[in-house]
Scaffold this motif. Sequence first.
Motif, PDB file in Angstrom:
ATOM      1  N   LEU A 199      -4.428 -24.766   4.664  1.00  0.00           N
ATOM      2  CA  LEU A 199      -4.852 -24.244   3.368  1.00  0.00           C
ATOM      3  C   LEU A 199      -6.314 -23.820   3.351  1.00  0.00           C
ATOM      4  CD1 LEU A 199      -3.081 -26.658   0.850  1.00  0.00           C
ATOM      5  CD2 LEU A 199      -2.709 -24.195   1.052  1.00  0.00           C
ATOM      6  N   LEU A 200      -7.147 -24.490   4.136  1.00  0.00           N
ATOM      7  CA  LEU A 200      -8.584 -24.257   4.079  1.00  0.00           C
ATOM      8  C   LEU A 200      -9.105 -23.330   5.170  1.00  0.00           C
ATOM      9  CD1 LEU A 200      -9.854 -27.872   3.273  1.00  0.00           C
ATOM     10  CD2 LEU A 200      -9.449 -25.983   1.684  1.00  0.00           C
ATOM     11  N   PHE A 201      -8.335 -23.145   6.252  1.00  0.00           N
ATOM     12  CA  PHE A 201      -8.891 -22.471   7.424  1.00  0.00           C
ATOM     13  C   PHE A 201      -9.303 -21.024   7.136  1.00  0.00           C
ATOM     14  CE2 PHE A 201      -8.263 -20.103  11.472  1.00  0.00           C
ATOM     15  CZ  PHE A 201      -9.323 -20.665  12.162  1.00  0.00           C
ATOM     16  N   VAL A 202      -8.365 -20.165   6.787  1.00  0.00           N
ATOM     17  CA  VAL A 202      -8.693 -18.748   6.551  1.00  0.00           C
ATOM     18  C   VAL A 202      -9.562 -18.576   5.304  1.00  0.00           C
ATOM     19  CG1 VAL A 202      -7.709 -16.498   5.943  1.00  0.00           C
ATOM     20  CG2 VAL A 202      -6.772 -17.797   7.863  1.00  0.00           C
ATOM     21  N   PRO A 203      -9.277 -19.272   4.184  1.00  0.00           N
ATOM     22  CA  PRO A 203     -10.219 -19.170   3.052  1.00  0.00           C
ATOM     23  C   PRO A 203     -11.639 -19.584   3.425  1.00  0.00           C
ATOM     24  CG  PRO A 203      -8.163 -20.115   2.300  1.00  0.00           C
ATOM     25  CD  PRO A 203      -8.064 -20.031   3.799  1.00  0.00           C
ATOM     26  N   GLY A 204     -11.772 -20.595   4.299  1.00  0.00           N
ATOM     27  CA  GLY A 204     -13.105 -20.999   4.740  1.00  0.00           C
ATOM     28  C   GLY A 204     -13.797 -19.908   5.525  1.00  0.00           C
ATOM     29  N   LEU A 205     -13.048 -19.248   6.427  1.00  0.00           N
ATOM     30  CA  LEU A 205     -13.620 -18.136   7.182  1.00  0.00           C
ATOM     31  C   LEU A 205     -14.014 -16.983   6.261  1.00  0.00           C
ATOM     32  CD1 LEU A 205     -11.251 -17.989  10.299  1.00  0.00           C
ATOM     33  CD2 LEU A 205     -13.555 -18.950  10.167  1.00  0.00           C
ATOM     34  N   TRP A 206     -13.164 -16.697   5.280  1.00  0.00           N
ATOM     35  CA  TRP A 206     -13.454 -15.606   4.354  1.00  0.00           C
ATOM     36  C   TRP A 206     -14.711 -15.906   3.525  1.00  0.00           C
ATOM     37  CZ3 TRP A 206     -13.011 -15.524  -1.164  1.00  0.00           C
ATOM     38  CH2 TRP A 206     -13.197 -14.249  -1.713  1.00  0.00           C
ATOM     39  N   LEU A 207     -14.834 -17.137   3.038  1.00  0.00           N
ATOM     40  CA  LEU A 207     -16.019 -17.509   2.270  1.00  0.00           C
ATOM     41  C   LEU A 207     -17.275 -17.464   3.129  1.00  0.00           C
ATOM     42  CD1 LEU A 207     -14.660 -20.493   0.131  1.00  0.00           C
ATOM     43  CD2 LEU A 207     -15.342 -18.219  -0.688  1.00  0.00           C
ATOM     44  N   ALA A 208     -17.145 -17.910   4.391  1.00  0.00           N
ATOM     45  CA  ALA A 208     -18.295 -17.871   5.287  1.00  0.00           C
ATOM     46  C   ALA A 208     -18.759 -16.433   5.514  1.00  0.00           C
ATOM     47  CB  ALA A 208     -17.946 -18.532   6.611  1.00  0.00           C
ATOM     48  N   ALA A 209     -17.800 -15.523   5.683  1.00  0.00           N
ATOM     49  CA  ALA A 209     -18.157 -14.116   5.863  1.00  0.00           C
ATOM     50  C   ALA A 209     -18.751 -13.532   4.577  1.00  0.00           C
ATOM     51  CB  ALA A 209     -16.922 -13.324   6.282  1.00  0.00           C
ATOM     52  N   HIS A 210     -18.178 -13.930   3.440  1.00  0.00           N
ATOM     53  CA  HIS A 210     -18.663 -13.423   2.152  1.00  0.00           C
ATOM     54  C   HIS A 210     -20.094 -13.879   1.886  1.00  0.00           C
ATOM     55  CE1 HIS A 210     -18.395 -11.962  -1.963  1.00  0.00           C
ATOM     56  NE2 HIS A 210     -18.833 -13.145  -2.385  1.00  0.00           N
ATOM     57  N   LEU A 241       0.829  -1.210   0.000  1.00  0.00           N
ATOM     58  CA  LEU A 241       0.000   0.000   0.000  1.00  0.00           C
ATOM     59  C   LEU A 241       0.860   1.255   0.000  1.00  0.00           C
ATOM     60  CD1 LEU A 241      -2.914  -0.868   2.481  1.00  0.00           C
ATOM     61  CD2 LEU A 241      -3.051  -0.594  -0.013  1.00  0.00           C
ATOM     62  N   LEU A 242       1.938   1.222   0.792  1.00  0.00           N
ATOM     63  CA  LEU A 242       2.841   2.378   0.827  1.00  0.00           C
ATOM     64  C   LEU A 242       3.514   2.610  -0.523  1.00  0.00           C
ATOM     65  CD1 LEU A 242       4.489   1.890   4.352  1.00  0.00           C
ATOM     66  CD2 LEU A 242       2.758   3.576   3.686  1.00  0.00           C
ATOM     67  N   ALA A 243       3.692   1.494  -1.261  1.00  0.00           N
ATOM     68  CA  ALA A 243       4.314   1.605  -2.585  1.00  0.00           C
ATOM     69  C   ALA A 243       3.296   1.916  -3.675  1.00  0.00           C
ATOM     70  CB  ALA A 243       5.047   0.311  -2.921  1.00  0.00           C
ATOM     71  N   GLY A 244       2.025   2.039  -3.269  1.00  0.00           N
ATOM     72  CA  GLY A 244       0.998   2.376  -4.232  1.00  0.00           C
ATOM     73  C   GLY A 244       0.358   1.188  -4.920  1.00  0.00           C
ATOM     74  N   TRP A 245       0.555  -0.003  -4.372  1.00  0.00           N
ATOM     75  CA  TRP A 245      -0.036  -1.210  -4.948  1.00  0.00           C
ATOM     76  C   TRP A 245      -1.215  -1.648  -4.098  1.00  0.00           C
ATOM     77  CZ3 TRP A 245       2.087  -4.285  -9.078  1.00  0.00           C
ATOM     78  CH2 TRP A 245       3.237  -3.737  -9.661  1.00  0.00           C
ATOM     79  N   ALA A 246      -2.363  -1.837  -4.729  1.00  0.00           N
ATOM     80  CA  ALA A 246      -3.554  -2.332  -4.040  1.00  0.00           C
ATOM     81  C   ALA A 246      -3.761  -3.801  -4.418  1.00  0.00           C
ATOM     82  CB  ALA A 246      -4.785  -1.512  -4.425  1.00  0.00           C
ATOM     83  N   VAL A 247      -3.733  -4.671  -3.425  1.00  0.00           N
ATOM     84  CA  VAL A 247      -3.858  -6.113  -3.668  1.00  0.00           C
ATOM     85  C   VAL A 247      -5.262  -6.557  -3.263  1.00  0.00           C
ATOM     86  CG1 VAL A 247      -2.931  -8.400  -3.122  1.00  0.00           C
ATOM     87  CG2 VAL A 247      -1.405  -6.418  -3.204  1.00  0.00           C
ATOM     88  N   PRO A 248      -5.975  -7.282  -4.121  1.00  0.00           N
ATOM     89  CA  PRO A 248      -7.321  -7.763  -3.763  1.00  0.00           C
ATOM     90  C   PRO A 248      -7.279  -8.654  -2.524  1.00  0.00           C
ATOM     91  CG  PRO A 248      -6.911  -8.016  -6.111  1.00  0.00           C
ATOM     92  CD  PRO A 248      -5.598  -7.637  -5.494  1.00  0.00           C
ATOM     93  N   LEU A 249      -8.349  -8.601  -1.767  1.00  0.00           N
ATOM     94  CA  LEU A 249      -8.421  -9.375  -0.532  1.00  0.00           C
ATOM     95  C   LEU A 249      -8.294 -10.877  -0.799  1.00  0.00           C
ATOM     96  CD1 LEU A 249      -8.868  -9.530   2.511  1.00  0.00           C
ATOM     97  CD2 LEU A 249     -11.341  -9.456   2.088  1.00  0.00           C
ATOM     98  N   VAL A 250      -8.881 -11.352  -1.899  1.00  0.00           N
ATOM     99  CA  VAL A 250      -8.825 -12.779  -2.183  1.00  0.00           C
ATOM    100  C   VAL A 250      -7.382 -13.246  -2.382  1.00  0.00           C
ATOM    101  CG1 VAL A 250      -9.139 -12.455  -4.676  1.00  0.00           C
ATOM    102  CG2 VAL A 250      -9.788 -14.627  -3.604  1.00  0.00           C
ATOM    103  N   VAL A 251      -6.538 -12.386  -2.931  1.00  0.00           N
ATOM    104  CA  VAL A 251      -5.122 -12.728  -3.104  1.00  0.00           C
ATOM    105  C   VAL A 251      -4.423 -12.808  -1.752  1.00  0.00           C
ATOM    106  CG1 VAL A 251      -2.926 -11.967  -4.086  1.00  0.00           C
ATOM    107  CG2 VAL A 251      -5.043 -11.728  -5.409  1.00  0.00           C
ATOM    108  N   LEU A 252      -4.724 -11.885  -0.866  1.00  0.00           N
ATOM    109  CA  LEU A 252      -4.130 -11.902   0.469  1.00  0.00           C
ATOM    110  C   LEU A 252      -4.552 -13.145   1.246  1.00  0.00           C
ATOM    111  CD1 LEU A 252      -4.603  -8.137   1.429  1.00  0.00           C
ATOM    112  CD2 LEU A 252      -2.509  -9.266   0.638  1.00  0.00           C
ATOM    113  N   VAL A 253      -5.815 -13.509   1.101  1.00  0.00           N
ATOM    114  CA  VAL A 253      -6.309 -14.721   1.767  1.00  0.00           C
ATOM    115  C   VAL A 253      -5.562 -15.946   1.252  1.00  0.00           C
ATOM    116  CG1 VAL A 253      -8.299 -16.254   1.994  1.00  0.00           C
ATOM    117  CG2 VAL A 253      -8.581 -13.799   2.320  1.00  0.00           C
ATOM    118  N   GLY A 254      -5.387 -16.021  -0.055  1.00  0.00           N
ATOM    119  CA  GLY A 254      -4.657 -17.145  -0.636  1.00  0.00           C
ATOM    120  C   GLY A 254      -3.207 -17.186  -0.197  1.00  0.00           C
TER     121      GLY A 254
END
Length: 258
Positions: A73-84, A36-49
């Motif tokens: 591999l499944l824990f945080v992506p599962g939480l993200w999908l549940a929230a989505h 972010l400081l370098a001016g790059w915005a990364v999608p949340l799904v990429v960060l989750v992966g």
Amino acid sequence: MTESFLQRMGRRPGLLALLLQLLALCAVLLLHRGLLLAGWAVPLVVLVGLQAAMSALLSWRCGQASWWWLIHLLFVPGLWLAAHWQVAPGWLLAALLLVLLLNWNSLGERVPLYLTGRRTERKLQGLLADLPPTLRLVDLGCGLAGTLCRLAERYPQGQFVGVETAPLVFVLAWLRCLGRANCRVYYRSLWDERLGDYDVAYCFLSPAPMPRLWQKVQAEMRPGSCLISNTFAIPDVPAQRVIELHDWRRSRLLLWQR
């Protein structure tokens, strides 16, 4: 110091898994902040992966069993999908409790729920055919007791005992054995079971408890009895007989005669 710490944490795999999840999360958050400081915005799904992949990599580097990698591999992506998808928190809690009740032994004993395959079971039945029909067998960590029940049906003069400490798994196994005169399941640790009462001790555990189990076998099992392990060997103690099953799990039966 680091090796000693990892060895201690290895005896608490659930706590180690939580620590690795947090480390991976902190690393991804720091990376996100830098981008972010370098001016790059990364999608949340990429960060989750990235977090999932990093935690699985850390799990592998720390020597955790392969099924832990899948959990990471499944824990945080599962939480993200549940929230989505706006899944109610109660369903998430229920799913977590179900997993814990089914895999309770993986937290303390590092023994997940493994089920004996039918090909392995048929080979096991054949091995028991060489023993007297009144044999006594204990299944150390019997899981859902499917194999135990079918062995009891095949050898009605024998006595078949299973021990299990995962709460929900024990209840299901106990119900499954109701009405069978020669088949019983007890809510008991395998370490508290007297192996001297049996002709055969069968187990499908994990690499972690095998050295201690061998010490127990040597101390308790009488001459002429045998230990049969599904897949997992005893370090530095070659099996007297190894039977390859050639299935997708690369299963094998290892036998040690007392």
